[in-house]
Write a protein that holds these residues in place. Structure first.
Motif, PDB file in Angstrom:
ATOM      1  N   MET A   1      41.130  35.834  49.144  1.00 34.77           N
ATOM      2  CA  MET A   1      42.550  35.555  48.266  1.00 34.77           C
ATOM      3  C   MET A   1      43.209  36.183  48.564  1.00 34.77           C
ATOM      4  SD  MET A   1      42.028  33.238  45.839  1.00 34.77           S
ATOM      5  CE  MET A   1      43.051  33.742  43.992  1.00 34.77           C
ATOM      6  N   LEU A   2      42.968  37.595  49.325  1.00 38.06           N
ATOM      7  CA  LEU A   2      44.131  38.810  48.998  1.00 38.06           C
ATOM      8  C   LEU A   2      44.005  38.791  50.613  1.00 38.06           C
ATOM      9  CD1 LEU A   2      42.637  41.654  46.915  1.00 38.06           C
ATOM     10  CD2 LEU A   2      44.432  39.996  46.360  1.00 38.06           C
ATOM     11  N   ALA A   3      43.695  38.169  51.778  1.00 42.20           N
ATOM     12  CA  ALA A   3      43.702  38.223  53.327  1.00 42.20           C
ATOM     13  C   ALA A   3      45.171  37.933  53.217  1.00 42.20           C
ATOM     14  CB  ALA A   3      43.054  37.094  53.930  1.00 42.20           C
ATOM     15  N   ASP A   4      46.256  36.530  53.003  1.00 41.73           N
ATOM     16  CA  ASP A   4      46.883  36.390  53.318  1.00 41.73           C
ATOM     17  C   ASP A   4      47.600  36.502  51.434  1.00 41.73           C
ATOM     18  OD1 ASP A   4      50.393  35.472  53.799  1.00 41.73           O
ATOM     19  OD2 ASP A   4      49.106  33.495  54.571  1.00 41.73           O
ATOM     20  N   PRO A   5      48.568  37.084  50.998  1.00 41.99           N
ATOM     21  CA  PRO A   5      48.812  37.261  49.885  1.00 41.99           C
ATOM     22  C   PRO A   5      49.811  36.376  49.602  1.00 41.99           C
ATOM     23  CG  PRO A   5      49.490  40.012  50.755  1.00 41.99           C
ATOM     24  CD  PRO A   5      48.467  38.578  52.238  1.00 41.99           C
ATOM     25  N   ASN A   6      50.763  35.644  50.679  1.00 39.34           N
ATOM     26  CA  ASN A   6      52.140  34.779  50.530  1.00 39.34           C
ATOM     27  C   ASN A   6      51.302  33.857  50.405  1.00 39.34           C
ATOM     28  OD1 ASN A   6      53.369  37.253  52.278  1.00 39.34           O
ATOM     29  ND2 ASN A   6      54.337  36.894  50.101  1.00 39.34           N
ATOM     30  N   LEU A   7      50.024  33.561  51.241  1.00 38.09           N
ATOM     31  CA  LEU A   7      49.236  31.809  50.789  1.00 38.09           C
ATOM     32  C   LEU A   7      50.077  31.070  52.051  1.00 38.09           C
ATOM     33  CD1 LEU A   7      48.362  31.563  47.462  1.00 38.09           C
ATOM     34  CD2 LEU A   7      46.847  32.045  49.143  1.00 38.09           C
ATOM     35  N   GLY A   8      50.547  31.360  53.050  1.00 37.54           N
ATOM     36  CA  GLY A   8      50.863  31.102  53.868  1.00 37.54           C
ATOM     37  C   GLY A   8      52.761  30.790  53.591  1.00 37.54           C
ATOM     38  N   GLY A   9      52.840  31.351  53.417  1.00 34.57           N
ATOM     39  CA  GLY A   9      54.608  31.647  52.987  1.00 34.57           C
ATOM     40  C   GLY A   9      54.805  30.141  50.990  1.00 34.57           C
ATOM     41  N   LEU A  10      54.013  30.264  49.926  1.00 32.67           N
ATOM     42  CA  LEU A  10      53.688  29.097  49.074  1.00 32.67           C
ATOM     43  C   LEU A  10      54.230  30.295  48.310  1.00 32.67           C
ATOM     44  CD1 LEU A  10      50.897  26.540  49.204  1.00 32.67           C
ATOM     45  CD2 LEU A  10      53.528  26.354  49.178  1.00 32.67           C
ATOM     46  N   ALA A  11      53.233  31.818  48.095  1.00 29.92           N
ATOM     47  CA  ALA A  11      53.323  32.647  47.119  1.00 29.92           C
ATOM     48  C   ALA A  11      54.036  33.448  47.402  1.00 29.92           C
ATOM     49  CB  ALA A  11      52.360  32.466  46.704  1.00 29.92           C
ATOM     50  N   ILE A  12      55.056  34.331  46.591  1.00 29.76           N
ATOM     51  CA  ILE A  12      56.036  35.682  46.145  1.00 29.76           C
ATOM     52  C   ILE A  12      54.407  36.355  46.788  1.00 29.76           C
ATOM     53  CG2 ILE A  12      56.963  37.305  45.976  1.00 29.76           C
ATOM     54  CD1 ILE A  12      58.387  34.925  44.286  1.00 29.76           C
ATOM     55  N   ALA A  13      53.132  36.933  45.639  1.00 32.49           N
ATOM     56  CA  ALA A  13      52.381  37.432  45.761  1.00 32.49           C
ATOM     57  C   ALA A  13      51.258  37.251  45.217  1.00 32.49           C
ATOM     58  CB  ALA A  13      53.280  38.825  45.562  1.00 32.49           C
ATOM     59  N   VAL A  14      49.894  37.683  45.774  1.00 35.20           N
ATOM     60  CA  VAL A  14      48.465  37.221  44.793  1.00 35.20           C
ATOM     61  C   VAL A  14      47.626  38.524  44.609  1.00 35.20           C
ATOM     62  CG1 VAL A  14      45.633  36.894  44.895  1.00 35.20           C
ATOM     63  CG2 VAL A  14      48.308  35.443  46.237  1.00 35.20           C
ATOM     64  N   ARG A  15      47.645  39.292  43.093  1.00 34.83           N
ATOM     65  CA  ARG A  15      47.153  40.703  42.557  1.00 34.83           C
ATOM     66  C   ARG A  15      45.594  39.855  41.862  1.00 34.83           C
ATOM     67  NH1 ARG A  15      47.980  43.758  38.336  1.00 34.83           N
ATOM     68  NH2 ARG A  15      49.174  42.580  37.565  1.00 34.83           N
ATOM     69  N   GLU A  16      44.883  41.108  42.122  1.00 34.49           N
ATOM     70  CA  GLU A  16      43.507  41.018  41.538  1.00 34.49           C
ATOM     71  C   GLU A  16      43.979  41.500  40.325  1.00 34.49           C
ATOM     72  OE1 GLU A  16      38.609  41.895  41.274  1.00 34.49           O
ATOM     73  OE2 GLU A  16      40.245  43.199  42.630  1.00 34.49           O
ATOM     74  N   ILE A  17      43.242  40.944  39.001  1.00 32.50           N
ATOM     75  CA  ILE A  17      43.465  40.980  37.132  1.00 32.50           C
ATOM     76  C   ILE A  17      42.245  41.983  36.974  1.00 32.50           C
ATOM     77  CG2 ILE A  17      44.535  40.766  34.882  1.00 32.50           C
ATOM     78  CD1 ILE A  17      45.742  38.037  36.141  1.00 32.50           C
ATOM     79  N   ASP A  18      41.387  41.306  36.696  1.00 35.67           N
ATOM     80  CA  ASP A  18      40.247  41.682  36.593  1.00 35.67           C
ATOM     81  C   ASP A  18      39.329  41.134  36.575  1.00 35.67           C
ATOM     82  OD1 ASP A  18      40.585  39.314  34.589  1.00 35.67           O
ATOM     83  OD2 ASP A  18      41.059  40.582  33.106  1.00 35.67           O
ATOM     84  N   CYS A  19      37.991  41.850  36.227  1.00 29.52           N
ATOM     85  CA  CYS A  19      36.692  40.792  36.675  1.00 29.52           C
ATOM     86  C   CYS A  19      35.347  41.729  35.608  1.00 29.52           C
ATOM     87  CB  CYS A  19      36.300  41.897  38.284  1.00 29.52           C
ATOM     88  SG  CYS A  19      34.688  40.644  38.665  1.00 29.52           S
ATOM     89  N   GLU A  20      34.671  40.746  35.131  1.00 25.15           N
ATOM     90  CA  GLU A  20      33.831  40.984  34.218  1.00 25.15           C
ATOM     91  C   GLU A  20      32.686  40.419  34.627  1.00 25.15           C
ATOM     92  OE1 GLU A  20      34.526  38.010  30.606  1.00 25.15           O
ATOM     93  OE2 GLU A  20      35.975  39.520  30.798  1.00 25.15           O
ATOM     94  N   TRP A  21      31.126  40.845  34.177  1.00 27.53           N
ATOM     95  CA  TRP A  21      29.799  40.823  34.669  1.00 27.53           C
ATOM     96  C   TRP A  21      29.168  39.560  33.505  1.00 27.53           C
ATOM     97  CZ3 TRP A  21      27.153  40.462  38.343  1.00 27.53           C
ATOM     98  CH2 TRP A  21      27.689  40.903  39.779  1.00 27.53           C
TER      99      TRP A  21
END
Length: 141
Positions: free
Chosen positions: A90-110
């Motif tokens: 998900m975070l390897a290319d935070p622009n998703l090949g030019g489609l996005a401005i940014a990708v950011r993790e919000i949270d995680c839970e078990w």
């Protein structure tokens, strides 16, 4: 042509499938994952909102939720390792090949369910910021 939102989601599925193969990626599954079908990575869209308007451009915020479902004695390890690989994809290319401005993790839970053969669900949410033209959802801005 598909909307930018749809192209973003397809790009995410492609990246995830490549990163965690042979574990399947299921987009918005309509039925629960069976014991035999786990482990699996589920992709859900939690929302898509408008954050700003500027001239003829619209800034948008897409929230996606990944959920790794695993069962058995090593379910925690499988879920964690799968999510580590998915997170990297998900975070390897935070622009998703030019489609996005940014990708950011919000949270995680078990989540753990003793009643279902030790099922583990590990959800993680991400926000994808992207921009479209106000009158054409197929064009990035």
């Amino acid at each position: 042509m598909n909307s930018v939102r749809e192209r973003v989601l397809r790009e995410i599925v492609t990246r995830l499938a490549s990163a965690i193969a042979p574990i399947p990626v299921l987009r918005m599954p309509a039925v629960p994952v069976t014991r035999e079908a786990s482990p699996a990575l589920l992709l859900f869209v939690d929302g898509d909102s408008i954050t700003a308007h500027a001239n003829h451009l619209v800034d948008r915020l897409l929230i996606v939720r990944l959920a790794v479902v695993a069962r058995g004695a090593d379910a925690f390890d499988i879920a964690d390792q799968t999510l580590v690989a998915a997170h990297a994809a998900m975070l390897a290319d935070p622009n998703l090949g030019g489609l996005a401005i940014a990708v950011r993790e919000i949270d995680c839970e078990w989540e753990f369910d003793d009643a279902d053969a030790g099922a583990v669900a590990l959800p993680a949410r991400y926000e994808i910021r992207y921009r479209t033209h106000a009158i054409d959802l197929t064009q990035t801005g």
